[in-house]
Motif scaffolding. Structure first.
Motif, PDB file in Angstrom:
ATOM      1  N   TYR A 361       0.835  -1.194   0.000  1.00  0.00           N
ATOM      2  CA  TYR A 361       0.000   0.000   0.000  1.00  0.00           C
ATOM      3  C   TYR A 361       0.874   1.249   0.000  1.00  0.00           C
ATOM      4  O   TYR A 361       1.961   1.258   0.594  1.00  0.00           O
ATOM      5  N   PHE A 362       0.412   2.304  -0.651  1.00  0.00           N
ATOM      6  CA  PHE A 362       1.123   3.582  -0.690  1.00  0.00           C
ATOM      7  C   PHE A 362       0.172   4.625  -1.254  1.00  0.00           C
ATOM      8  O   PHE A 362      -0.912   4.289  -1.761  1.00  0.00           O
ATOM      9  N   SER A 363       0.592   5.874  -1.170  1.00  0.00           N
ATOM     10  CA  SER A 363      -0.236   6.957  -1.698  1.00  0.00           C
ATOM     11  C   SER A 363       0.574   7.873  -2.599  1.00  0.00           C
ATOM     12  O   SER A 363       1.797   7.983  -2.463  1.00  0.00           O
ATOM     13  N   SER A 364      -0.123   8.534  -3.503  1.00  0.00           N
ATOM     14  CA  SER A 364       0.387   9.715  -4.181  1.00  0.00           C
ATOM     15  C   SER A 364      -0.263  10.880  -3.463  1.00  0.00           C
ATOM     16  O   SER A 364      -1.488  11.060  -3.530  1.00  0.00           O
ATOM     17  N   GLN A 365       0.533  11.658  -2.727  1.00  0.00           N
ATOM     18  CA  GLN A 365      -0.041  12.605  -1.782  1.00  0.00           C
ATOM     19  C   GLN A 365      -0.929  13.655  -2.433  1.00  0.00           C
ATOM     20  O   GLN A 365      -1.940  14.063  -1.867  1.00  0.00           O
ATOM     21  N   ARG A 366      -0.564  14.098  -3.629  1.00  0.00           N
ATOM     22  CA  ARG A 366      -1.328  15.169  -4.284  1.00  0.00           C
ATOM     23  C   ARG A 366      -1.893  14.753  -5.639  1.00  0.00           C
ATOM     24  O   ARG A 366      -2.500  15.565  -6.332  1.00  0.00           O
ATOM     25  N   GLY A 367      -1.684  13.524  -6.033  1.00  0.00           N
ATOM     26  CA  GLY A 367      -2.288  12.978  -7.242  1.00  0.00           C
ATOM     27  C   GLY A 367      -1.995  13.782  -8.489  1.00  0.00           C
ATOM     28  O   GLY A 367      -0.948  14.422  -8.623  1.00  0.00           O
ATOM     29  N   THR A 368      -2.926  13.744  -9.426  1.00  0.00           N
ATOM     30  CA  THR A 368      -2.740  14.433 -10.711  1.00  0.00           C
ATOM     31  C   THR A 368      -2.944  15.930 -10.594  1.00  0.00           C
ATOM     32  O   THR A 368      -2.460  16.693 -11.432  1.00  0.00           O
ATOM     33  N   SER A 369      -3.659  16.374  -9.548  1.00  0.00           N
ATOM     34  CA  SER A 369      -3.987  17.796  -9.423  1.00  0.00           C
ATOM     35  C   SER A 369      -2.843  18.611  -8.822  1.00  0.00           C
ATOM     36  O   SER A 369      -2.811  19.832  -8.969  1.00  0.00           O
ATOM     37  N   GLY A 370      -1.919  17.957  -8.119  1.00  0.00           N
ATOM     38  CA  GLY A 370      -0.858  18.675  -7.434  1.00  0.00           C
ATOM     39  C   GLY A 370      -1.335  19.365  -6.176  1.00  0.00           C
ATOM     40  O   GLY A 370      -0.608  20.149  -5.574  1.00  0.00           O
ATOM     41  N   SER A 371      -2.554  19.053  -5.733  1.00  0.00           N
ATOM     42  CA  SER A 371      -3.145  19.679  -4.553  1.00  0.00           C
ATOM     43  C   SER A 371      -3.361  18.618  -3.473  1.00  0.00           C
ATOM     44  O   SER A 371      -3.582  17.445  -3.770  1.00  0.00           O
ATOM     45  N   SER A 372      -3.338  19.052  -2.199  1.00  0.00           N
ATOM     46  CA  SER A 372      -3.542  18.107  -1.101  1.00  0.00           C
ATOM     47  C   SER A 372      -4.907  17.437  -1.166  1.00  0.00           C
ATOM     48  O   SER A 372      -5.108  16.368  -0.593  1.00  0.00           O
ATOM     49  N   SER A 373      -5.840  18.051  -1.863  1.00  0.00           N
ATOM     50  CA  SER A 373      -7.171  17.461  -1.999  1.00  0.00           C
ATOM     51  C   SER A 373      -7.229  16.407  -3.100  1.00  0.00           C
ATOM     52  O   SER A 373      -8.278  15.808  -3.332  1.00  0.00           O
ATOM     53  N   GLY A 374      -6.096  16.180  -3.773  1.00  0.00           N
ATOM     54  CA  GLY A 374      -6.073  15.229  -4.885  1.00  0.00           C
ATOM     55  C   GLY A 374      -5.386  13.921  -4.563  1.00  0.00           C
ATOM     56  O   GLY A 374      -5.066  13.144  -5.475  1.00  0.00           O
ATOM     57  N   GLY A 375      -5.159  13.630  -3.283  1.00  0.00           N
ATOM     58  CA  GLY A 375      -4.432  12.429  -2.903  1.00  0.00           C
ATOM     59  C   GLY A 375      -5.104  11.139  -3.352  1.00  0.00           C
ATOM     60  O   GLY A 375      -6.335  11.048  -3.408  1.00  0.00           O
ATOM     61  N   ILE A 376      -4.279  10.139  -3.669  1.00  0.00           N
ATOM     62  CA  ILE A 376      -4.782   8.832  -4.104  1.00  0.00           C
ATOM     63  C   ILE A 376      -4.009   7.748  -3.351  1.00  0.00           C
ATOM     64  O   ILE A 376      -2.778   7.776  -3.303  1.00  0.00           O
ATOM     65  N   THR A 377      -4.728   6.801  -2.775  1.00  0.00           N
ATOM     66  CA  THR A 377      -4.102   5.682  -2.073  1.00  0.00           C
ATOM     67  C   THR A 377      -4.282   4.411  -2.893  1.00  0.00           C
ATOM     68  O   THR A 377      -5.398   4.096  -3.332  1.00  0.00           O
ATOM     69  N   TYR A 378      -3.176   3.694  -3.096  1.00  0.00           N
ATOM     70  CA  TYR A 378      -3.138   2.546  -3.991  1.00  0.00           C
ATOM     71  C   TYR A 378      -2.788   1.255  -3.255  1.00  0.00           C
ATOM     72  O   TYR A 378      -2.229   1.277  -2.158  1.00  0.00           O
ATOM     73  N   GLU A 379      -3.068   0.159  -3.940  1.00  0.00           N
ATOM     74  CA  GLU A 379      -2.597  -1.164  -3.537  1.00  0.00           C
ATOM     75  C   GLU A 379      -1.973  -1.831  -4.756  1.00  0.00           C
ATOM     76  O   GLU A 379      -2.525  -1.779  -5.847  1.00  0.00           O
ATOM     77  N   VAL A 380      -0.813  -2.462  -4.550  1.00  0.00           N
ATOM     78  CA  VAL A 380      -0.172  -3.254  -5.601  1.00  0.00           C
ATOM     79  C   VAL A 380      -0.076  -4.693  -5.122  1.00  0.00           C
ATOM     80  O   VAL A 380       0.378  -4.949  -3.995  1.00  0.00           O
ATOM     81  N   THR A 381      -0.523  -5.603  -5.957  1.00  0.00           N
ATOM     82  CA  THR A 381      -0.517  -7.024  -5.637  1.00  0.00           C
ATOM     83  C   THR A 381       0.359  -7.751  -6.651  1.00  0.00           C
ATOM     84  O   THR A 381       0.356  -7.405  -7.834  1.00  0.00           O
ATOM     85  N   GLY A 382       1.086  -8.764  -6.184  1.00  0.00           N
ATOM     86  CA  GLY A 382       1.899  -9.526  -7.105  1.00  0.00           C
ATOM     87  C   GLY A 382       2.883 -10.437  -6.395  1.00  0.00           C
ATOM     88  O   GLY A 382       2.847 -10.600  -5.171  1.00  0.00           O
ATOM     89  N   PRO A 383       3.796 -11.032  -7.164  1.00  0.00           N
ATOM     90  CA  PRO A 383       4.738 -12.027  -6.608  1.00  0.00           C
ATOM     91  C   PRO A 383       5.927 -11.388  -5.892  1.00  0.00           C
ATOM     92  O   PRO A 383       7.064 -11.468  -6.366  1.00  0.00           O
ATOM     93  N   PHE A 384       5.654 -10.755  -4.750  1.00  0.00           N
ATOM     94  CA  PHE A 384       6.750 -10.204  -3.958  1.00  0.00           C
ATOM     95  C   PHE A 384       7.629 -11.327  -3.432  1.00  0.00           C
ATOM     96  O   PHE A 384       7.151 -12.426  -3.137  1.00  0.00           O
ATOM     97  N   ARG A 385       8.910 -11.051  -3.305  1.00  0.00           N
ATOM     98  CA  ARG A 385       9.870 -12.060  -2.846  1.00  0.00           C
ATOM     99  C   ARG A 385       9.611 -12.406  -1.389  1.00  0.00           C
ATOM    100  O   ARG A 385       9.383 -11.540  -0.560  1.00  0.00           O
ATOM    101  N   ALA A 386       9.653 -13.699  -1.090  1.00  0.00           N
ATOM    102  CA  ALA A 386       9.413 -14.162   0.272  1.00  0.00           C
ATOM    103  C   ALA A 386      10.686 -13.989   1.105  1.00  0.00           C
ATOM    104  O   ALA A 386      11.782 -13.980   0.586  1.00  0.00           O
TER     105      ALA A 386
END
Length: 386
Positions: A361-386
């Motif tokens: 999990y992680f975020s882009s704090q200001r997203g595409t707008s460059g503003s604090s109101s534009g934040g986006i929180t993501y999830e990435v799933t996949g074959p992470f190393r054990a």
């Protein structure tokens, strides 16, 4: 135990650095790894969310600032920043700070065992510029105020218990925290151009209501031995905590902090460095310094939040740069793990793994707008190393 030393890394015409001999022993650099040859391979084309990922990985949007979290009535906070994950039965919780002033605080998203969002809620309110923080072994979240004379607040990821201000941990421009269960202390970074590296020694482990704030004392070199000295007045007024102990070591803009296996790493954004503190022998050194990269483009710029995976890999988020999370392996290889396109006015924040290590999990704090109101929180799933 010394686990990595990226001063031995070089980039020669590529975006990936690999081990090639010790800089201070004068050994020659070996042939560099080729671009994209990190542990997960080359980044692909941007997906539907604008994220470039290695083969086998996928992304989804979890939350957007100012909008309801999917399937809930909770509106996600602005400027999402530091975060951490917590086991919750067969599911888990991701907590996230809000770096706005006033009304910063922190929120949480709850997930089922399949990764479905089952709830979202506020866990801290009425605080200022909550930047990073840290997870404790007793499953609380330390949310740090990145303001002059800021506090650390201990919060409940489940949102049941009221948050508590931890005055004994000092008043300064807090950034991140990392708990060390072996020495029973909490390390703290300070986001000032002449910030310090601290540790808090609780009177009783598991209870942060009282204890001793200490600061690292060392020379001006980029490696050497160190000691700890008590900060006489953790309240920081009238004299700032960073100015109270003669010989305390200055760091240029302390950011993320991560502990594992008798080692603590922290980043300094002012000089784009990752520091490694070896706790078994009380020595410190540089783990990464872009000014010492031999040639080509440094693979990691704007170092900020940092976390680790069960494989021993470090994941370092960029504040600016080219909006990447880079991986640093125990074998001293550094390479981009992901990149966000089209959001150059933002920064990546809050990287944290789900308890099973399969989701990041992680975020882009200001997203595409460059503003604090534009934040986006993501999830990435996949074959992470054990």
């Amino acid at each position: 135990m010394e686990r990595r030393n990226l001063l031995r890394a070089a980039v020669l015409g590529g975006s990936t650095a690999a081990l090639g001999g010790s800089l201070w022993r004068g050994a020659a650099y070996a042939a560099p790894a080729q671009p994209g040859t990190g542990p997960y391979g080359a980044l692909g084309s941007p997906d539907a969310n604008g994220i470039r990922l290695p083969s086998g990985f996928t992304s989804r949007v979890i939350a957007r600032s100012g909008q309801r979290v999917s399937g809930t009535s909770y509106t996600w906070h602005n400027a999402p920043d530091g975060g951490a994950c917590y086991a919750d039965g067969s599911g888990w919780i991701y907590v996230s700070n809000s770096e706005i002033n006033p009304s910063g605080g922190a929120s949480a998203v709850k997930f089922s065992s399949t990764g479905a969002v089952t709830g979202a809620y506020r866990i801290l309110s009425g605080t200022r510029t909550n930047c990073a923080g840290g997870k404790t072994p007793w499953n609380t979240w330390l949310s740090c105020e990145e303001v002059s004379l800021g506090y650390v607040f201990e919060t409940d990821p489940w949102g049941v218990k009221a948050a508590v201000r931890r005055d004994a941990m000092g008043r300064f421009k807090h950034e991140a925290a990392a708990a060390d269960p072996v020495r029973k202390v909490v390390y703290l970074t300070e986001d000032e151009t002449n910030g310090r590296f601290y540790r808090f020694v609780p009177a009783t482990w598991g209870d942060l209501s009282s204890g001793t704030l200490q600061v690292m004392v060392a020379g001006s070199a980029t490696s050497g031995s160190f000691t700890w000295a008590n900060v006489p007045d953790p309240d920081g007024s009238p004299t700032a905590t960073r100015s109270q102990v003669s010989g305390s070591k200055s760091f240029n803009g302390g950011e993320g902090c991560h502990y594992a296996d008798d080692t603590v790493w922290f980043t300094t954004k002012g000089d784009n460095r990752v520091w490694q503190v070896n706790l078994t022998n009380n020595t410190y050194e540089l783990a990464y310094d872009d000014s010492l990269v031999s040639s080509g483009t440094a693979p990691l710029t704007g170092v900020d939040n940092i976390t680790g995976s069960s494989s021993g890999d470090l994941f370092v988020a960029e504040d600016g740069g080219n909006m990447e999370i880079c991986v640093i392996t125990p074998n001293d290889v550094i390479a981009p793990f992901l990149r966000i396109d089209g959001q150059s006015g933002s920064e990546i924040t809050g990287p944290a793994f789900s308890p099973d290590g399969r989701r990041l999990y992680f975020s882009s704090q200001r997203g595409t707008s460059g503003s604090s109101s534009g934040g986006i929180t993501y999830e990435v799933t996949g074959p992470f190393r054990a």
